[in-house]
Design a protein around this motif. Structure first.
Motif, PDB file in Angstrom:
ATOM      1  N   TYR A   1       0.833  -1.195   0.000  1.00 20.18           N
ATOM      2  CA  TYR A   1       0.000   0.000   0.000  1.00 20.18           C
ATOM      3  C   TYR A   1       0.873   1.253   0.000  1.00 20.18           C
TER       4      TYR A   1
ATOM      5  N   VAL B   1       1.263   4.684  -4.107  1.00 18.37           N
ATOM      6  CA  VAL B   1       0.609   5.848  -3.557  1.00 18.37           C
ATOM      7  C   VAL B   1      -0.677   6.205  -4.293  1.00 18.37           C
ATOM      8  N   TYR B   2      -0.851   5.708  -5.553  1.00 19.56           N
ATOM      9  CA  TYR B   2      -2.049   6.053  -6.334  1.00 19.56           C
ATOM     10  C   TYR B   2      -3.256   5.225  -5.909  1.00 19.56           C
ATOM     11  N   ILE B   3      -3.028   4.205  -5.036  1.00 17.59           N
ATOM     12  CA  ILE B   3      -4.151   3.398  -4.545  1.00 17.59           C
ATOM     13  C   ILE B   3      -4.792   4.140  -3.394  1.00 17.59           C
ATOM     14  N   ARG B   4      -6.013   4.529  -3.542  1.00 23.64           N
ATOM     15  CA  ARG B   4      -6.678   5.315  -2.519  1.00 23.64           C
ATOM     16  C   ARG B   4      -7.353   4.426  -1.481  1.00 23.64           C
ATOM     17  N   ASN B   5      -7.969   3.372  -1.947  1.00 23.08           N
ATOM     18  CA  ASN B   5      -8.679   2.482  -1.011  1.00 23.08           C
ATOM     19  C   ASN B   5      -8.059   1.101  -1.142  1.00 23.08           C
TER      20      ASN B   5
END
Length: 877
Positions: free
Chosen positions: A807, A811-815
């Motif tokens: 995760y 960093v572009y993964i929000r959820n």
């Protein structure tokens, strides 16, 4: 006869022309040829006994012989019968005249027609030149050929006489016996004739050869050697016509004096200073010559006046043709302005109209057909045939001639070929009239209008007048594709000659209109067989027909040939060279029999061929139609039809494919599209449904050795990858589309792969490809896509990491709990090794082990295994 040449050097050529082209002559027995009139000598017995009969007195001087007068001509002024100059002829001569001999009732005593011979053969001791025993010696005269010594001067004579069995006419000459001409030899050559019948006589003496001939109606009737070849001959006595010029005539018996006058009719009297040949005599006997100047043309038929240089004396007796109200009493030598004669005697010589003086002369016209260029005449079995050649212009000319120039003539049309009529072919022409009679427009409908005279066909250098003449010419260039047919012996044609007789002297004797017919002649042409519909038609003469076909196509060419020569057989086959393509065949012949006389024989076949793989290329084929006649004179005739059959070669090609390099990652679904078709638009348009032109297109994925990204896949391939799928579909014109779908798996990363579209067709040789196109795909490390059912947690577990590390590293993964399928996730950190790096050093740097590095970098693991294997192998050796 179309032209009569004036130049002496052309005479031999003219003779050949007549011999070849004159036949066939129709009504050839007709002998009435004079245009106009003759002089009639018929003194009663009382006048004969007093020697005062009708004669023509020439202007220079009359005969002063106390016994009477005669027709004489000396060529000079002064006395005719005493010390007269001679109408000189030297070397060779020909004497001609039309004669009707009525007889003198004095046996074997020559009645003069024209000449200057003064000898009496009955007083001579003669030697027979004949083998006949009827010529008694030593006094051999009568209808015999004889030679006799004589003291009389040299001379010539055309004569007739009464024989014991039949009348005879002949030529007599007195030639010098020696160089000094101190004595002479009398020669005589005769032929039996008939009383009261018009005939043409010609006596010929050739001074070069010493031979003499006598012709009756143009036919050679006697031929003897008179003198040795090369002996000079020259006349030395005055000329007479119709009586003897002989001083001893006064002492002859009363009975013999009767024979001193000719009894009958004389016309067209001529003296030639040449030995005329048979062709000249045969043709010119039917002619009246134009004079040397217009003042002597009393016929009105001459448009040009040319002197016959060798015709030294000519008396045609046509003076009545000038329509004079009173019959003329002067006659003229048409070759000069001298030697005119005056009709003298009691009674005067009578003007006799010919040929209509009596109704028994009912066939004045004759006809002939002559071949022109491009037509060859032949005569066999009485059939006159004119043979033409396909594609070459030829002609034959129909000529009608009436010796009477006042008559009117017309040639009727020839019938044309139709479904019910045999006649001239469609492409032939039968032209209008050329040459004409004097008063007729030369139409077959009747004597209307005006036209030019029948004068040598209009030749400006010709002095011959043929009387009424009409010509029509059939011109024909035999062409292919006609509807006419040729019977075995040729196309029979005939036409009519309409004659409108006119008797200007006595209309009561004018015959009615007469219908004559030309003999049937036959037109023959050996026509090569012809290819007709539905056979293919060449684009131009001699060019082959072009066909384009395809492998697997059921190809057919219908062929139909016909032969328009009836009686021929017909075959239709391919030429041995080049023959038919392998697998091609011709169907059996289907023949439609000829239906004479209008329907030709036909034959049909069909060429069948289905080309197979390997038969692409161009195949020339020559079809031969052969017509064969049972007649031995006609060789087989041939017609060919050539066509080139081009079998189109399948040429599949990949026309859509993106071969640019790319990088894929584990778990990410990727695809590559490829499309192929035949390279030729023609195939796509016409043969899209043919199986040999339906290519196959598949994909192959090949892993390249580590560190090698070469496109030379056949050499450097390492392994084939099968973990992909592909799907194909076909378009309407034979296109094929294939899509590769691949989701790379864990363990495939770090390598370079060649993704190749491979193409082949049904006709591709085993083990070969038509085409292959490849794209290089690099499977990247440290990144992977979430597959179906995967989460960040399960993905971290697969890479022996933890959820938080993944995760934090993405960093572009929000959820982190709702990461979409297919999201590309960083699963590690990519490190680029330096030259001095080792696995151990790198493992220490990243706080991990060498095994863990090899597990996450399968390419390095493969390299290590290969290096260890190589070292082991080296140690073993």
């Amino acid at each position: 006869r179309n032209v009569r040449w004036q130049a002496t050097k052309m005479k031999l050529i003219w003779s050949v022309f007549v011999a070849v082209f004159l036949a066939p002559c129709l009504d050839a027995t007709i002998i009435l040829s004079r245009a106009g009139f003759a002089l009639y000598f018929n003194p009663p017995a009382s006048v004969q006994s007093t020697l005062n009969g009708p004669y023509v007195q020439f202007s220079q001087a009359a005969c002063t012989n106390s016994a009477g007068t005669c027709i004489c001509c000396n060529g000079e002024s002064g006395s005719c019968c005493t010390n007269a100059q001679v109408y000189k002829v030297s070397g060779s001569l020909t004497l001609e005249a039309w004669v009707r001999y009525d007889g003198t009732q004095v046996l074997n005593y020559p009645a003069p027609i024209i000449g200057n011979l003064a000898v009496d053969p009955t007083t001579l001791q003669c030697t027979s030149l004949d083998s006949s025993t009827t010529c008694a010696l030593p006094q051999a005269f009568g209808p015999c050929s004889i030679s006799c010594p004589s003291t009389k001067a040299g001379g010539y004579l055309l004569f007739c006489a009464d024989g014991a069995a039949a009348p005879y006419c002949g030529l007599a000459l007195a030639t010098p016996a020696d160089a000094a001409a101190s004595s002479f030899i009398y020669w005589q050559l005769t032929a039996v004739v008939s009383y009261g019948t018009w005939m043409h006589l010609a006596g010929v003496y050739d001074g070069a050869s010493g031979r003499a001939q006598i012709y009756v109606d143009g036919v050679l009737s006697g031929d003897k050697q008179f003198r040795a070849a090369g002996v000079a001959y020259q006349t030395v006595a005055p000329l007479t016509i119709g009586c003897r010029n002989d001083p001893t005539f006064t002492t002859a018996s009363a009975a013999n004096r009767k024979a001193g006058y000719f009894r009958g009719a004389i016309d067209e009297a001529r003296i030639w200073q040449q030995a005329r040949n048979p062709a000249q005599i045969q043709i010119d006997r039917l002619d009246t010559f134009c004079p040397a100047n217009a003042a002597r043309d009393y016929t009105g038929l001459c448009s040009s006046f040319v002197t016959e240089t060798l015709l030294v004396g000519y008396w045609p007796f046509n003076e009545l043709m000038d329509d004079a109200a009173t019959p003329p009493t002067t006659v003229y030598n048409k070759q000069t302005t001298s030697f005119s004669g005056t009709l003298t005697g009691s009674p005067l010589p009578a003007w006799l109209a010919v040929p209509y003086a009596n109704q028994t002369m009912d066939k004045p016209s004759y006809t002939r057909v002559a071949a022109g260029l491009g037509a060859v005449f032949s005569m066999a079995g009485g059939q006159a045939t004119y043979t033409f050649t396909m594609g070459i212009a030829g002609s034959i000319t129909f000529t009608g001639i009436d010796p009477n120039p006042s008559d009117k003539l017309g040639i009727q049309d020839l019938p044309r070929f139709s479904s019910t009529t045999m006649g001239i072919p469609d492409e032939s022409t039968f032209d209008g009239y050329t040459g004409c009679c004097r008063y007729d427009a030369c139409t077959p409908d009747g004597p209307t209008g005006t036209c030019v005279a029948g004068y040598c066909g209009g030749a400006s250098d010709c002095s011959v007048m043929e009387g009424a003449k009409v010509q029509r010419t059939l011109a024909w260039t035999p062409a292919s594709g006609g509807r006419w047919v040729v019977p075995p012996g040729g196309i029979p044609i005939t036409t009519g000659l309409v004659e409108y007789p006119m008797n200007r002297l006595n209309t009561a004797l004018q015959p009615p209109q007469v219908q004559h017919y030309f003999d049937t002649v036959y037109l023959f042409v050996n026509i090569p067989p012809e290819f007709v519909d539905p056979s293919p038609v060449p684009p131009s003469a001699g060019a082959p027909v072009q066909f384009i076909i395809f492998i697997g196509q059921n190809f057919q060419i219908p062929l139909k040939a016909t032969v328009r020569n009836l009686g021929y057989t017909l075959t239709l086959d391919s030429a041995d060279d080049p023959g038919l393509p392998n697998g091609a065949d011709l169907t059996d012949s289907v023949t439609t029999a000829a239906v004479p006389p209008y329907v030709p024989l036909t034959l049909q076949r069909t060429l069948l061929w289905t080309p197979v793989c390997g038969q692409d290329g161009v195949y020339p084929v020559v079809m031969q139609a052969v017509g064969t006649s049972d007649l031995p004179d006609y060789p087989p005739s041939l017609r060919t039809l050539q066509f080139n059959i081009t079998v189109w070669k399948p040429s599949p090609v990949i026309y859509l494919f993106d071969d640019s390099p790319r990088t894929w990652y584990v778990g990410c679904e990727q695809s590559i599209f490829a499309a192929a078709r035949d390279a030729a638009d023609l195939v796509r348009q016409q043969a899209g449904s043919l199986a040999p032109y339906q290519p196959s297109l598949t994909f192959q994925v090949i892993r390249l050795p580590a560190g090698n990204a070469s496109a030379d896949l056949g050499v450097t391939m390492d392994m084939t990858v099968s973990s992909f799928s592909q799907a194909s579909s076909r378009g309407a014109v034979g296109d094929v589309n294939t899509t590769l779908t691949w989701i790379p798996a864990r363990g495939q990363e770090g390598f370079v792969y060649a993704v190749c579209a491979r193409l082949w067709g049904p006709c591709t040789a085993p083990g070969r490809l038509e085409q292959q196109r490849c794209a290089l795909v690099t499977l990247g490390k440290c990144r992977a896509c979430l597959t179906a059912g995967q989460t960040l947690q399960t993905l971290a577990e697969a890479y022996k990491s933890d959820f938080l590390s993944l995760y934090v590293g993405n960093v572009y993964i929000r959820n982190p709990d709702r990461v979409p399928e297919g999201t590309l996730v960083n699963v590690g950190q990519l490190y680029r090794a330096r030259n001095a790096d080792t696995l151990a050093a790198i493992a220490a740097l990243f706080l991990t082990s060498e095994d863990r590095l090899l597990e996450d970098n399968p390419d390095l693991a493969l390299q290590k295994s290969a290096a260890e294997a190589a070292a082991a192998a080296a140690a073993a050796t």
